[in-house]
Design a protein around this motif. Structure first.
Motif, PDB file in Angstrom:
ATOM      1  N   LEU A   1       0.841  -1.176   0.000  1.00 55.69           N
ATOM      2  CA  LEU A   1       0.000   0.000   0.000  1.00 55.69           C
ATOM      3  C   LEU A   1       0.881   1.231   0.000  1.00 55.69           C
ATOM      4  N   SER A   2       0.354   2.292  -0.572  1.00 52.34           N
ATOM      5  CA  SER A   2       1.130   3.512  -0.647  1.00 52.34           C
ATOM      6  C   SER A   2       1.374   4.113   0.722  1.00 52.34           C
ATOM      7  N   SER A   3       0.666   3.652   1.734  1.00 54.21           N
ATOM      8  CA  SER A   3       0.812   4.210   3.061  1.00 54.21           C
ATOM      9  C   SER A   3       2.076   3.740   3.760  1.00 54.21           C
ATOM     10  N   GLY A   4       2.820   2.787   3.172  1.00 55.60           N
ATOM     11  CA  GLY A   4       4.047   2.322   3.786  1.00 55.60           C
ATOM     12  C   GLY A   4       3.900   1.026   4.549  1.00 55.60           C
ATOM     13  N   PHE A   5       2.875   0.236   4.268  1.00 55.00           N
ATOM     14  CA  PHE A   5       2.742  -1.068   4.891  1.00 55.00           C
ATOM     15  C   PHE A   5       2.104  -2.041   3.902  1.00 55.00           C
ATOM     16  N   ARG A   6       2.238  -3.309   4.196  1.00 58.30           N
ATOM     17  CA  ARG A   6       1.734  -4.354   3.319  1.00 58.30           C
ATOM     18  C   ARG A   6       0.893  -5.331   4.136  1.00 58.30           C
ATOM     19  N   THR A   7       0.075  -6.108   3.457  1.00 58.20           N
ATOM     20  CA  THR A   7      -0.796  -7.079   4.109  1.00 58.20           C
ATOM     21  C   THR A   7      -0.163  -8.460   4.077  1.00 58.20           C
ATOM     22  N   VAL A   8      -0.163  -9.128   5.220  1.00 59.08           N
ATOM     23  CA  VAL A   8       0.361 -10.488   5.323  1.00 59.08           C
ATOM     24  C   VAL A   8      -0.680 -11.360   6.026  1.00 59.08           C
ATOM     25  N   SER A   9      -1.043 -12.466   5.414  1.00 56.55           N
ATOM     26  CA  SER A   9      -1.981 -13.426   6.017  1.00 56.55           C
ATOM     27  C   SER A   9      -1.317 -14.797   6.083  1.00 56.55           C
ATOM     28  N   PHE A  10      -1.509 -15.475   7.195  1.00 60.52           N
ATOM     29  CA  PHE A  10      -0.952 -16.823   7.339  1.00 60.52           C
ATOM     30  C   PHE A  10      -1.763 -17.590   8.376  1.00 60.52           C
ATOM     31  N   THR A  11      -1.575 -18.908   8.395  1.00 60.72           N
ATOM     32  CA  THR A  11      -2.291 -19.786   9.318  1.00 60.72           C
ATOM     33  C   THR A  11      -1.297 -20.438  10.270  1.00 60.72           C
ATOM     34  N   LEU A  12      -1.586 -20.370  11.557  1.00 66.64           N
ATOM     35  CA  LEU A  12      -0.754 -21.036  12.563  1.00 66.64           C
ATOM     36  C   LEU A  12      -1.325 -22.427  12.832  1.00 66.64           C
ATOM     37  N   HIS A  13      -0.544 -23.427  12.529  1.00 65.54           N
ATOM     38  CA  HIS A  13      -0.943 -24.802  12.854  1.00 65.54           C
ATOM     39  C   HIS A  13       0.286 -25.561  13.328  1.00 65.54           C
ATOM     40  N   THR A  14       1.134 -24.867  14.093  1.00 69.60           N
ATOM     41  CA  THR A  14       2.386 -25.442  14.582  1.00 69.60           C
ATOM     42  C   THR A  14       2.173 -26.117  15.934  1.00 69.60           C
ATOM     43  N   LYS A  15       3.176 -26.938  16.338  1.00 67.51           N
ATOM     44  CA  LYS A  15       3.022 -27.767  17.527  1.00 67.51           C
ATOM     45  C   LYS A  15       3.775 -27.227  18.739  1.00 67.51           C
ATOM     46  N   ASP A  16       4.632 -26.239  18.555  1.00 66.10           N
ATOM     47  CA  ASP A  16       5.412 -25.734  19.671  1.00 66.10           C
ATOM     48  C   ASP A  16       5.731 -24.271  19.439  1.00 66.10           C
ATOM     49  N   VAL A  17       6.246 -23.613  20.470  1.00 67.32           N
ATOM     50  CA  VAL A  17       6.514 -22.187  20.402  1.00 67.32           C
ATOM     51  C   VAL A  17       7.613 -21.873  19.394  1.00 67.32           C
ATOM     52  N   LEU A  18       8.658 -22.687  19.342  1.00 71.01           N
ATOM     53  CA  LEU A  18       9.783 -22.430  18.450  1.00 71.01           C
ATOM     54  C   LEU A  18       9.342 -22.396  16.992  1.00 71.01           C
ATOM     55  N   SER A  19       8.619 -23.425  16.559  1.00 70.38           N
ATOM     56  CA  SER A  19       8.174 -23.460  15.167  1.00 70.38           C
ATOM     57  C   SER A  19       7.141 -22.377  14.886  1.00 70.38           C
ATOM     58  N   THR A  20       6.352 -22.010  15.890  1.00 68.53           N
ATOM     59  CA  THR A  20       5.375 -20.935  15.720  1.00 68.53           C
ATOM     60  C   THR A  20       6.068 -19.603  15.466  1.00 68.53           C
ATOM     61  N   VAL A  21       7.077 -19.302  16.293  1.00 75.36           N
ATOM     62  CA  VAL A  21       7.814 -18.048  16.136  1.00 75.36           C
ATOM     63  C   VAL A  21       8.508 -18.003  14.775  1.00 75.36           C
ATOM     64  N   THR A  22       9.125 -19.103  14.387  1.00 75.08           N
ATOM     65  CA  THR A  22       9.809 -19.156  13.087  1.00 75.08           C
ATOM     66  C   THR A  22       8.823 -18.949  11.949  1.00 75.08           C
ATOM     67  N   ASN A  23       7.663 -19.574  12.048  1.00 68.67           N
ATOM     68  CA  ASN A  23       6.639 -19.435  11.012  1.00 68.67           C
ATOM     69  C   ASN A  23       6.165 -17.988  10.885  1.00 68.67           C
ATOM     70  N   ILE A  24       5.984 -17.311  12.020  1.00 68.59           N
ATOM     71  CA  ILE A  24       5.529 -15.919  12.009  1.00 68.59           C
ATOM     72  C   ILE A  24       6.555 -15.035  11.305  1.00 68.59           C
ATOM     73  N   LEU A  25       7.827 -15.184  11.689  1.00 71.69           N
ATOM     74  CA  LEU A  25       8.872 -14.334  11.110  1.00 71.69           C
ATOM     75  C   LEU A  25       9.013 -14.575   9.606  1.00 71.69           C
ATOM     76  N   LYS A  26       9.004 -15.828   9.195  1.00 69.36           N
ATOM     77  CA  LYS A  26       9.145 -16.132   7.773  1.00 69.36           C
ATOM     78  C   LYS A  26       7.936 -15.639   6.978  1.00 69.36           C
ATOM     79  N   SER A  27       6.737 -15.772   7.552  1.00 69.92           N
ATOM     80  CA  SER A  27       5.537 -15.332   6.844  1.00 69.92           C
ATOM     81  C   SER A  27       5.544 -13.831   6.602  1.00 69.92           C
ATOM     82  N   CYS A  28       6.184 -13.086   7.507  1.00 72.84           N
ATOM     83  CA  CYS A  28       6.249 -11.632   7.375  1.00 72.84           C
ATOM     84  C   CYS A  28       7.533 -11.170   6.700  1.00 72.84           C
ATOM     85  N   SER A  29       8.313 -12.120   6.140  1.00 73.31           N
ATOM     86  CA  SER A  29       9.573 -11.809   5.460  1.00 73.31           C
ATOM     87  C   SER A  29      10.541 -11.081   6.385  1.00 73.31           C
TER      88      SER A  29
END
Length: 492
Positions: A104-132
């Motif tokens: 968007l021209s406002s300086g932000f972008r939209t990111v959508s993802f689904t959390l279906h991980t089994k532990d905190v470590l993989s959840t955190v990694t998934n969040i960071l990767k999904s948001c580049s």
């Protein structure tokens, strides 16, 4: 005969993909997870979206759901977490350039993802990767009590303010949120000057939106009449153009396949982030889904209705066990909860209550209400008078908490009822006294704050506000369709 809960849950679970197995290990501690997610929090924190109310609302909602998901993974012996669909608006930095057409021209972008991980470590990694966002720093984190020699840390809240040293912002080039807020406070306009400067623009935008308003009203009326719908609503405060587009899409489906919409008879339709049925029994149509997915949902409504009957039965049984207290689900107090999750919580709560005999008079708690919330580990009493309960809390301790706080709960419930009645009255007086076209408020504004705001507006009698559509929020803004947003604590 009402179907058994286990059978219904087995049927409805098929509607969600990638069901998560029970969590066996949580390798990343809560404190380490907070540190690992700092780049993410900095990119999506609602404080940076003060001038973008819709995006701020989306991020606040998603952060609450993410917080509950992460805390759930840390609870020892907790059942497997249901997949969670999240959407965030991510701020762009100087080192990240959005692909053409995706931002968007406002300086932000939209990111959508689904959390279906089994532990905190993989959840955190998934969040960071999904948001580049970078994940290299994850390798430096301690991965559990085996390496540190310490006992596991207790769960800590994930959604909390982050205060970094000033040198961090100087080194990274990121903006300091404290400085931004201080500048916003110093530069905050007065109500009279801001309305005077923006009155013409708001009026022009509203007049431009009139054809869309007429189309929206016509489409909604036609769909409700033709298919006997109870109502059509929206999960978020989308603009008129967005709402019209959603109704037009449903209208095209009705023309192409009118038999499909017959299943909606008597239901309230809610355009939302995902398709399904919410805890209130309303049919949710995901705005990103295609007609095929909507049609498939309509064909499965009989299963959802059976599940809704089961939730009603569970609420009645719980009420009998808890002295007449009513189990409710109020959408405005949190994100949309699917009926599958709501029924699962009710079932867990009912089974927990059945493990001990409670000694409560059948009508001792009549008139009070309770909300079930997985993100809480202990019961609490909300300012508005309803109890907030974790579904798996110890019944004897639960009974003691209810009995100790019943009188205060009644006092707060009565006070809230009086505040709501007073709020409606002062809003009507404000509309009449200022000759406003309309007056509304953001759901986050408490009744007491709204009453104070309306009284002050009535006392000031600003002539510039005549004929305007005013929305009381936490910031100044001219909305796309002509509404003027003003902060409830405006300065003169």
């Amino acid at each position: 005969m009402v179907m058994s809960l286990n059978f219904l849950l087995r049927c409805t679970i098929r509607l969600t993909k990638n069901y998560v197995a029970p969590v066996q290990q949580r390798a990343l501690s809560g404190a380490d997870a907070v540190n690992a997610l700092r780049p993410f929090y900095f990119a999506v924190h609602p404080d940076f979206f003060a001038q973008y109310p819709k995006e701020r609302e989306v991020n606040e909602d998603s952060l609450k759901r993410l917080n509950g998901y992460l805390e759930h993974l840390q609870k020892p012996g907790s059942p497997s977490a249901q997949p969670v669909n999240l959407t965030f608006y991510v701020r762009e930095t100087k080192d990240h350039v959005t692909d053409a057409g995706s931002g968007l021209s406002s300086g932000f972008r939209t990111v959508s993802f689904t959390l279906h991980t089994k532990d905190v470590l993989s959840t955190v990694t998934n969040i960071l990767k999904s948001c580049s966002l970078p994940v290299e720093h994850m390798s430096r984190l301690k991965t559990g009590p085996e390496k540190s020699g310490r006992t596991p840390e207790p769960a800590v809240p994930f959604y909390r303010p982050i205060k970094w040293d000033k040198s961090y912002y100087a080194f990274t080039g990121f903006r300091d949120p404290e400085e931004d807020l201080q500048q916003a406070t110093r530069g905050e306009p007065t109500l009279s000057s801001w309305v005077r400067d923006n009155e013409a623009e708001a009026t022009e935008r509203y007049n431009t939106s009139l054809p869309r308003r007429e189309d929206l009203s016509r489409l909604k009326k036609e769909l409700c009449h033709d298919f006997d719908l109870a109502d059509i609503r929206w999960q978020r405060s989308w603009g008129l153009a967005h709402r019209c587009s959603q109704l037009q899409s449903l209208s095209r489906l009705a023309q192409q396949n009118p038999e499909a919409l017959i299943h909606l008879q008597g239901h309230t339709v809610v355009f939302a982030d995902q398709s399904g049925m919410n805890a209130s029994g309303h049919v949710m149509l995901g705005t990103m889904d295609v007609h095929h997915q909507w049609t498939k949902l309509f064909q499965q409504l009989s299963v959802y209705r059976s599940l809704q009957q089961q939730t009603d039965w569970l609420k009645e049984r719980i009420s009998l066990l808890l002295g007449g207290v009513q189990v409710k689900h109020l959408e405005r107090f949190g994100p949309v909860q699917p009926i599958i999750e709501h029924c699962s919580n009710l079932s867990m709560f009912h089974k927990t209550l059945m493990t001990h005999q409670l000694y409560l008079h059948p009508r001792s708690l009549q008139g009070l209400s309770v909300l079930l919330d997985n993100s809480h580990s202990h019961p609490s009493l909300h300012d508005m008078g309803h109890f907030i309960m974790p579904p798996s809390f110890s019944p004897p301790k639960l009974q003691l908490f209810l009995q100790r706080h019943a009188q205060e709960a009644r006092r707060r419930t009565q006070r809230q009822s009086l505040l709501q009645a007073e709020e409606e009255a002062v809003m009507k007086l404000c509309v009449q006294g200022l000759s406003l076209k309309s007056l509304s408020k953001d759901p986050s504004i408490a009744s007491g704050d709204m009453i104070l705001c309306c009284r002050r507006l009535t006392e000031q009698q600003l002539p510039q506000m005549q004929g305007l559509h005013i929305s009381v929020s936490r910031f100044y803004s001219v909305m796309q369709d002509g509404e003027l947003c003003i902060p409830w604590d405006w300065k003169m």
